[in-house]
Design an enzyme around this catalytic site. Structure first.
Site, short mmCIF file in Angstrom:
data_model
loop_
_atom_site.label_atom_id
_atom_site.label_comp_id
_atom_site.label_asym_id
_atom_site.label_seq_id
_atom_site.Cartn_x
_atom_site.Cartn_y
_atom_site.Cartn_z
N ALA A 11 0.80 -1.23 0.00
CA ALA A 11 0.00 0.00 0.00
C ALA A 11 0.84 1.27 0.00
O ALA A 11 0.30 2.35 -0.25
CB ALA A 11 -0.93 0.00 1.22
N GLY A 13 3.52 1.57 -1.98
CA GLY A 13 4.29 1.53 -3.22
C GLY A 13 3.77 2.50 -4.27
O GLY A 13 2.73 3.16 -4.11
N LEU A 15 2.63 1.95 -7.41
CA LEU A 15 1.38 1.59 -8.10
C LEU A 15 0.17 1.97 -7.28
O LEU A 15 -0.81 2.52 -7.80
CB LEU A 15 1.36 0.10 -8.42
CG LEU A 15 0.09 -0.40 -9.10
CD1 LEU A 15 -0.07 0.23 -10.48
CD2 LEU A 15 0.11 -1.93 -9.23
N ARG A 44 5.73 -2.43 4.90
CA ARG A 44 6.79 -2.71 5.87
C ARG A 44 7.18 -1.47 6.66
O ARG A 44 7.88 -1.56 7.67
CB ARG A 44 8.02 -3.26 5.14
CG ARG A 44 7.77 -4.58 4.43
CD ARG A 44 9.06 -5.27 4.06
NE ARG A 44 9.82 -5.67 5.25
CZ ARG A 44 10.90 -6.44 5.23
NH1 ARG A 44 11.36 -6.89 4.09
NH2 ARG A 44 11.54 -6.74 6.33
N LYS A 150 0.50 -8.09 -13.30
CA LYS A 150 1.53 -8.72 -14.12
C LYS A 150 2.92 -8.30 -13.60
O LYS A 150 3.01 -7.27 -12.91
CB LYS A 150 1.35 -8.34 -15.58
CG LYS A 150 1.86 -6.94 -15.95
CD LYS A 150 1.91 -6.78 -17.44
CE LYS A 150 2.56 -5.47 -17.83
NZ LYS A 150 4.01 -5.40 -17.66
N ASP A 179 -4.77 -6.91 -16.21
CA ASP A 179 -4.02 -6.40 -17.36
C ASP A 179 -4.71 -5.08 -17.71
O ASP A 179 -5.81 -5.07 -18.25
CB ASP A 179 -4.09 -7.38 -18.53
CG ASP A 179 -3.23 -6.95 -19.71
OD1 ASP A 179 -3.21 -5.74 -20.02
OD2 ASP A 179 -2.57 -7.81 -20.33
N HIS A 180 -4.06 -3.95 -17.38
CA HIS A 180 -4.78 -2.68 -17.46
C HIS A 180 -5.18 -2.31 -18.89
O HIS A 180 -6.09 -1.50 -19.07
CB HIS A 180 -3.96 -1.55 -16.81
CG HIS A 180 -2.77 -1.11 -17.58
ND1 HIS A 180 -1.53 -1.69 -17.44
CD2 HIS A 180 -2.61 -0.14 -18.52
CE1 HIS A 180 -0.67 -1.10 -18.24
NE2 HIS A 180 -1.29 -0.15 -18.92
N HIS A 242 -0.05 -7.66 -22.76
CA HIS A 242 -0.90 -6.62 -23.37
C HIS A 242 -1.18 -6.89 -24.84
O HIS A 242 -2.32 -6.80 -25.30
CB HIS A 242 -0.24 -5.25 -23.23
CG HIS A 242 0.07 -4.84 -21.83
ND1 HIS A 242 -0.79 -5.10 -20.78
CD2 HIS A 242 1.13 -4.19 -21.30
CE1 HIS A 242 -0.26 -4.61 -19.66
NE2 HIS A 242 0.90 -4.07 -19.95
N LYS A 342 10.00 0.88 -27.22
CA LYS A 342 10.27 2.11 -26.48
C LYS A 342 11.08 3.08 -27.36
O LYS A 342 11.72 2.67 -28.32
CB LYS A 342 11.03 1.81 -25.19
CG LYS A 342 10.19 1.11 -24.14
CD LYS A 342 10.93 0.99 -22.83
CE LYS A 342 10.03 0.43 -21.74
NZ LYS A 342 8.90 1.35 -21.43
N LYS A 347 3.99 8.31 -29.48
CA LYS A 347 3.30 7.47 -28.50
C LYS A 347 1.94 7.11 -29.09
O LYS A 347 1.12 7.99 -29.38
CB LYS A 347 3.13 8.20 -27.18
CG LYS A 347 2.37 7.41 -26.12
CD LYS A 347 2.29 8.19 -24.82
CE LYS A 347 1.42 7.48 -23.78
NZ LYS A 347 1.95 6.14 -23.45
#
Length: 506
Positions: A11, A13, A15, A44, A150, A179-180, A242, A342, A347
């Site tokens: 929680a 982190g 993301l 932690r 993932k 998988d967003h 993806h 990349k 994009k």
């Protein structure tokens, strides 16, 4: 939705900060959370509940898709959030967590409905699940759900081992693999795109389609992910999950009003029909590349091997292109070209369907026409473009391509994580990756990984800011095609745009 307790591992982190908390907050604002909802964040770090809630509040202000201006709503939302320090390898910490959850469930007479969301490194999944089982947290009288991010394994063998460890405490129907890309509006529209449009339904097959191109291009480099990326590369980071998920969503054939089970079945059928690449076929159908120094937006950028945290002698792929064949009734002999990389020129995540040109057999003139294209833009701008041919009265009736274009208005549209988390809370697994899909995807990719490791596939270079290595262009030229880069009109500068009907934006 049913009342539930949402347990978030990791929680503190990145993301959780950037995606998960803003998504849940926006669900709360939109009244899409159950009346009785509690989130317990685990990490932690030694934090008081007040300190943790302040961190969550900061993440909402920084990353929420809507401005956070209602402080009363923020306070009420934060009151639903708690924090516990937890060492994922310490069983006694799980016992303390179980006591906290059970006390609340008894105090408020709540059912034992529990979500366990793992926003942690994949190597911790097995240990966490084992401790959930040992502590009794995963044994409930209501329902339980496990959400994992993932990568789902590093190769076929590790993916199977991971799934076996999860299956010790959770059934497949209880596991939600995020998988967003499957939460993006235009990807979700692929499910209904064909069967809701009779014209496309008639064309959605090998009789009319010449080829299909699926692209996910990024302008960014490896950034702060070198530690992960240099051991994964484009094939693991993007292609196996993806890209193949978008292929499944596009190529499956669905009846109206499909259930989650039917969608999963049809996606699996696509993967089962995917022509297997033998190890000796990899070199003929796959191109891998790595970016070198170049320019992005007019500014010089370093090559991959010069990026901080990257081994200077790294042979990790930052680009991969592949030619695939789906050997079923609908798509037999239609090449599918998939690429991702990349430090590309633009994009863009998009699908381009190029239709066959019947004029070779039936044209009454010698005039060559541009191919009809259907372009589905997934992001960053979502929309759809249909390119047709018409006479230009200003050029003596010369046939030229025109575009019918629809730009999706995504203002205030829920982001992918909002959509997927809400679906998971309802128990709807339609837009999640199921184990059989994941396993079949790894089975198809494994010969590529073997060829990489055996040094059997050259690593081409491409300048940052380009469209990838020249070898990827030759892959299509062998079949008489070429990549449609960025906007298709770049290939045909004489295009005109049709007047759009009401409700359609240029």
């Amino acid at each position: 939705m049913d009342a539930m307790t949402f347990v978030l591992f990791g929680a503190t982190g990145d993301l959780a900060k950037r995606k998960i908390f803003p998504a849940i907050y926006n669900l709360y604002v939109d009244r899409k959370l159950p009346e009785s909802f509690q989130l317990i964040g685990l990490g932690r770090r030694k934090l008081t509940e007040a300190e943790f809630r302040e961190q969550v509040a900061q993440s909402l202000r920084a990353f929420s898709r809507r401005p956070v201006t209602d402080e009363a709503a923020v306070r009420d939302f934060l009151e639903r959030i708690g924090y516990s320090e937890l060492n994922v390898n310490e069983l006694s910490d799980y016992a303390k967590l179980a006591g906290r959850i059970e006390e609340r469930e008894q105090r408020f007479t709540l059912p034992e409905n529990r979500v366990f969301y793992m926003s942690v490194a994949p190597e911790l999944f097995g240990s966490i699940v084992a401790n959930l089982q040992e502590s009794g947290l995963s044994r409930v009288s209501g329902w339980k759900r496990l959400v994992i991010e993932k990568p789902f394994g590093h190769d076929l063998e590790s993916a199977r081992a991971l799934n076996a460890s999860l299956a010790q405490a959770f059934e497949e129907k209880e596991i939600f693999r995020i998988d967003h890309y499957l939460g993006k509006p235009m990807v979700q529209n692929l499910e209904v795109f064909e069967y809701s449009n009779p014209v496309l339904q008639a064309l959605w097959r090998n009789r009319y389609v010449a080829n299909v191109q699926i692209t996910a291009a990024e302008t960014v480099g490896v950034e702060s992910r070198a530690g992960y990326y240099d051991h994964s590369g484009a094939v693991r980071d993007m292609f196996q999950n993806h890209m193949l998920q978008m292929l499944m969503m596009l190529a499956m054939q669905l009846p109206k009003h499909s259930t989650a089970e039917e969608v999963g079945f049809k996606k699996r059928k696509v993967m089962e029909a995917l022509r297997t690449l033998n190890r000796e076929d990899v070199a003929a159908n796959v191109v891998r590349g790595q970016y070198t120094a170049g320019h992005i937006g007019g500014k010089p950028v370093a090559g991959y091997a010069e990026e901080p945290g990257v081994n200077p002698g790294s042979t990790t792929d930052t680009y991969i292109a592949a030619r695939l064949w789906i050997d079923d009734y609908f798509w037999s002999e239609v090449p599918f070209y998939i690429r991702t990389g990349k430090r590309m020129a633009a994009k863009s995540t998009r699908i381009v369907i190029e239709f066959k040109d019947p004029s070779d057999k039936f044209s009454r003139t010698n005039e060559t026409t541009a191919p009809n294209l259907l372009t589905i833009d997934i992001g960053p701008e979502a929309g759809m473009t249909f390119r047709l041919n018409m006479k230009n009265p200003l050029k003596n009736g010369k046939i030229e391509p025109v575009q019918i274009q629809f730009d999706a208005d995504e203002k205030n549209v829920p982001e992918a994580y909002e959509t997927l988390i809400a679906d998971m809370m309802r128990g709807d697994s339609t837009f999640f990756a199921h184990w059989d899909e994941v396993e079949l995807a790894w089975q198809w990719v494994q010969p590529i990984l073997n060829a990489f490791e055996g040094g059997e596939l050259p690593l081409h270079t491409y300048s940052a800011g380009s469209n990838g290595p020249e070898a990827a262009d030759r892959l299509l030229e062998q079949d008489g095609f070429h990549w449609w880069h960025d906007e298709p009109q770049e290939e045909a500068p004489a295009e005109r745009k049709l007047a759009e009907p009401a409700g359609v934006q240029a």
